[in-house]
Design an enzyme around this catalytic site. Structure first.
Site, PDB file in Angstrom:
ATOM      1  N   ASP A  57       0.864  -1.180   0.000  1.00  0.00           N
ATOM      2  CA  ASP A  57       0.000   0.000   0.000  1.00  0.00           C
ATOM      3  C   ASP A  57       0.901   1.231   0.000  1.00  0.00           C
ATOM      4  O   ASP A  57       1.556   1.529   1.004  1.00  0.00           O
ATOM      5  CB  ASP A  57      -0.886  -0.033   1.252  1.00  0.00           C
ATOM      6  CG  ASP A  57      -1.805   1.179   1.358  1.00  0.00           C
ATOM      7  OD1 ASP A  57      -1.645   2.133   0.565  1.00  0.00           O
ATOM      8  OD2 ASP A  57      -2.686   1.170   2.243  1.00  0.00           O
ATOM      9  N   TYR A  81     -10.410  15.202  -6.666  1.00  0.00           N
ATOM     10  CA  TYR A  81      -9.510  14.606  -7.662  1.00  0.00           C
ATOM     11  C   TYR A  81      -8.810  15.704  -8.460  1.00  0.00           C
ATOM     12  O   TYR A  81      -7.603  15.647  -8.681  1.00  0.00           O
ATOM     13  CB  TYR A  81     -10.323  13.688  -8.573  1.00  0.00           C
ATOM     14  CG  TYR A  81      -9.519  12.949  -9.623  1.00  0.00           C
ATOM     15  CD1 TYR A  81      -8.622  11.949  -9.270  1.00  0.00           C
ATOM     16  CD2 TYR A  81      -9.673  13.256 -10.974  1.00  0.00           C
ATOM     17  CE1 TYR A  81      -7.892  11.276 -10.240  1.00  0.00           C
ATOM     18  CE2 TYR A  81      -8.953  12.587 -11.945  1.00  0.00           C
ATOM     19  CZ  TYR A  81      -8.068  11.589 -11.574  1.00  0.00           C
ATOM     20  OH  TYR A  81      -7.344  10.928 -12.537  1.00  0.00           O
ATOM     21  N   LYS A 108      -4.798  16.323  -8.533  1.00  0.00           N
ATOM     22  CA  LYS A 108      -4.016  16.256  -9.781  1.00  0.00           C
ATOM     23  C   LYS A 108      -3.367  17.604 -10.099  1.00  0.00           C
ATOM     24  O   LYS A 108      -2.302  17.645 -10.714  1.00  0.00           O
ATOM     25  CB  LYS A 108      -4.889  15.768 -10.936  1.00  0.00           C
ATOM     26  CG  LYS A 108      -5.318  14.305 -10.798  1.00  0.00           C
ATOM     27  CD  LYS A 108      -4.144  13.359 -10.548  1.00  0.00           C
ATOM     28  CE  LYS A 108      -4.492  11.908 -10.767  1.00  0.00           C
ATOM     29  NZ  LYS A 108      -3.382  10.989 -10.427  1.00  0.00           N
TER      30      LYS A 108
HETATM   31  N1  LIG Z   1      -7.788   6.285 -17.113  1.00  0.00           N
HETATM   32  C1  LIG Z   1      -7.930   7.591 -17.315  1.00  0.00           C
HETATM   33  O1  LIG Z   1      -8.747   8.032 -18.102  1.00  0.00           O
HETATM   34  C2  LIG Z   1      -7.062   8.563 -16.545  1.00  0.00           C
HETATM   35  C3  LIG Z   1      -7.137   9.912 -16.910  1.00  0.00           C
HETATM   36  C4  LIG Z   1      -6.339  10.829 -16.226  1.00  0.00           C
HETATM   37  C5  LIG Z   1      -5.495  10.393 -15.219  1.00  0.00           C
HETATM   38  N2  LIG Z   1      -5.447   9.074 -14.869  1.00  0.00           N
HETATM   39  C6  LIG Z   1      -4.538   8.689 -13.797  1.00  0.00           C
HETATM   40  O2  LIG Z   1      -3.706   7.634 -14.230  1.00  0.00           O
HETATM   41  C7  LIG Z   1      -3.422   6.749 -13.143  1.00  0.00           C
HETATM   42  C8  LIG Z   1      -3.874   5.339 -13.489  1.00  0.00           C
HETATM   43  O3  LIG Z   1      -5.245   5.377 -13.838  1.00  0.00           O
HETATM   44  P1  LIG Z   1      -6.044   4.048 -14.216  1.00  0.00           P
HETATM   45  O4  LIG Z   1      -7.251   4.496 -14.937  1.00  0.00           O
HETATM   46  O5  LIG Z   1      -5.137   3.058 -14.816  1.00  0.00           O
HETATM   47  O6  LIG Z   1      -6.477   3.556 -12.733  1.00  0.00           O
HETATM   48  P2  LIG Z   1      -6.832   2.077 -12.181  1.00  0.00           P
HETATM   49  O7  LIG Z   1      -7.770   2.291 -11.034  1.00  0.00           O
HETATM   50  O8  LIG Z   1      -7.259   1.179 -13.284  1.00  0.00           O
HETATM   51  O9  LIG Z   1      -5.448   1.574 -11.611  1.00  0.00           O
HETATM   52  C9  LIG Z   1      -4.924   2.076 -10.409  1.00  0.00           C
HETATM   53  C10 LIG Z   1      -4.116   0.976  -9.749  1.00  0.00           C
HETATM   54  O10 LIG Z   1      -3.654   1.437  -8.468  1.00  0.00           O
HETATM   55  C11 LIG Z   1      -3.808   0.367  -7.522  1.00  0.00           C
HETATM   56  N3  LIG Z   1      -3.913   0.924  -6.181  1.00  0.00           N
HETATM   57  C12 LIG Z   1      -4.984   1.561  -5.637  1.00  0.00           C
HETATM   58  N4  LIG Z   1      -4.697   1.940  -4.386  1.00  0.00           N
HETATM   59  C13 LIG Z   1      -3.424   1.554  -4.131  1.00  0.00           C
HETATM   60  C14 LIG Z   1      -2.566   1.659  -3.005  1.00  0.00           C
HETATM   61  N5  LIG Z   1      -2.986   2.284  -1.891  1.00  0.00           N
HETATM   62  N6  LIG Z   1      -1.316   1.151  -3.062  1.00  0.00           N
HETATM   63  C15 LIG Z   1      -0.895   0.510  -4.196  1.00  0.00           C
HETATM   64  N7  LIG Z   1      -1.670   0.364  -5.296  1.00  0.00           N
HETATM   65  C16 LIG Z   1      -2.916   0.882  -5.266  1.00  0.00           C
HETATM   66  C17 LIG Z   1      -5.062  -0.353  -7.971  1.00  0.00           C
HETATM   67  O11 LIG Z   1      -5.108  -1.675  -7.443  1.00  0.00           O
HETATM   68  C18 LIG Z   1      -4.913  -0.304  -9.494  1.00  0.00           C
HETATM   69  O12 LIG Z   1      -4.177  -1.426  -9.965  1.00  0.00           O
HETATM   70  C19 LIG Z   1      -4.129   7.354 -11.927  1.00  0.00           C
HETATM   71  O13 LIG Z   1      -3.247   8.196 -11.226  1.00  0.00           O
HETATM   72  C20 LIG Z   1      -5.249   8.147 -12.564  1.00  0.00           C
HETATM   73  O14 LIG Z   1      -5.709   9.169 -11.711  1.00  0.00           O
HETATM   74  C21 LIG Z   1      -6.225   8.152 -15.510  1.00  0.00           C
END
Ligand SMILES: NC(=O)c1ccc[n+]([C@@H]2O[C@H](COP(=O)([O-])OP(=O)(O)OC[C@H]3O[C@@H](n4cnc5c(N)ncnc54)[C@H](O)[C@@H]3O)[C@@H](O)[C@H]2O)c1
Length: 263
Positions: A73, A170, A174
């Site tokens: 974590d 959020y 960010k």
């Molecule tokens: N997907 C999008 O459209 C998008 C857009 C802008 C920004 N982002 C950013 O990109 C990043 C990844 O996004 P995503 O869509 O792949 O998210 P996701 O939720 O699919 O993946 C996030 C991962 O983090 C892990 N996680 C959660 N809490 C945790 C913790 N405390 N310790 C360790 N691991 C932990 C989860 O198990 C998961 O595997 C994030 O920072 C998100 O905010 C995503």
């Protein structure tokens, strides 16, 4: 257009948080394809095993050592310290850190619960702080290293989430990543350690895809609000992270790179 040369991060040790799913998995696969040895970190042990399998069986032929997975974590200090100790004991160094863990939502501001606000800030900002602190303590002594954080188009507010669920915590987190990245970059600019961020627009993952489709009918739906008129794919983000992590970005630090189809 000619293809970039293979092995753009050959021989580098790269730690990716959030590597069990979504963008973190795509980033880990891309870095492995280009020759990095991966340390995959997440709380989702099964997801990590799948990412590890994909790297081992995929086109990651240039990877000089097989990946390792660590369940941790990254919002808590003790596991993060243990994680970096383990990496340095095993590999002797860390070249690349990708702080991918993030996400979360509070709902509309007028009904947001304090614990949800705190959770979003911890997940996005505290995790990046804890991992960056451990990585930079090591990297600045070595005089090299590259860190990439995940910000978001939401750092300036996101029309569709604002209308649909609210998401100000959020957005705040960010935007915080952008400022954090800039501040740390200036602290480390003369040390050989670089830190940048990627700010994705809407990117289709298993988690986000169904939600994007559900809200596309909104006046400012994700595709309508994106000038290039498409949702991004994880590879769009993985390629940007690869560039910033690699030596090709040797003169780039403190930047938040929007990968958002023109938004
Ligand atoms: N997907 C999008 O459209 C998008 C857009 C802008 C920004 N982002 C950013 O990109 C990043 C990844 O996004 P995503 O869509 O792949 O998210 P996701 O939720 O699919 O993946 C996030 C991962 O983090 C892990 N996680 C959660 N809490 C945790 C913790 N405390 N310790 C360790 N691991 C932990 C989860 O198990 C998961 O595997 C994030 O920072 C998100 O905010 C995503």
């Amino acid at each position: 257009m000619s293809q970039p040369p293979a092995g753009r991060v050959s021989g580098k040790i790269a730690l990716v948080t959030g590597a069990a799913n979504g963008l973190g998995r795509a980033i880990a696969l891309r870095l492995a394809e280009e020759g990095a040895t991966l340390v995959l970190v997440d709380i989702d042990t099964a997801g990590l095993a799948e990412t590890e399998r994909l790297i081992r069986t995929g086109s990651a032929g240039g990877s000089n050592r097989p990946p390792t997975s660590i369940t941790a974590d990254v919002t808590e200090e003790a596991p993060v310290k243990a994680l970096f100790r383990q990496v340095l004991e095993t590999h002797g160094r860390l070249d690349i850190l990708v702080n991918d863990v993030g996400g979360g939502s509070t709902g509309h501001i007028w009904e947001a619960r304090l614990e949800d606000w705190d959770h979003v800030i911890r997940l996005n900002l505290r995790s990046a702080f804890l991992c960056t602190r451990e990585a930079t303590a090591h990297m600045r002594v070595r005089g090299s290293g590259s860190i990439v954080n995940l910000s978001s188009g939401a750092r300036e507010g996101t029309p569709w989430t604002a209308a649909y669920i609210g998401n100000s915590a959020y957005s705040a987190a960010k935007a915080g990543i952008h400022g954090f990245t800039r501040g740390v970059a200036l602290e480390l600019a003369d040390s050989g350690v670089r830190i940048n961020a990627v700010a994705p627009g809407p990117i289709e993952t298993e988690r986000t895809g169904p939600g994007f489709r559900k809200i596309e009918q909104l006046e400012y739906g994700p595709i309508r609000a994106t000038p290039m008129r498409r949702i991004g794919v994880p590879q769009d983000i993985a390629n940007a992270v690869l560039y910033l992590a690699s030596d090709e970005a040797a003169y780039v630090t403190g930047t938040t790179l929007a990968v958002a189809g023109g938004r």
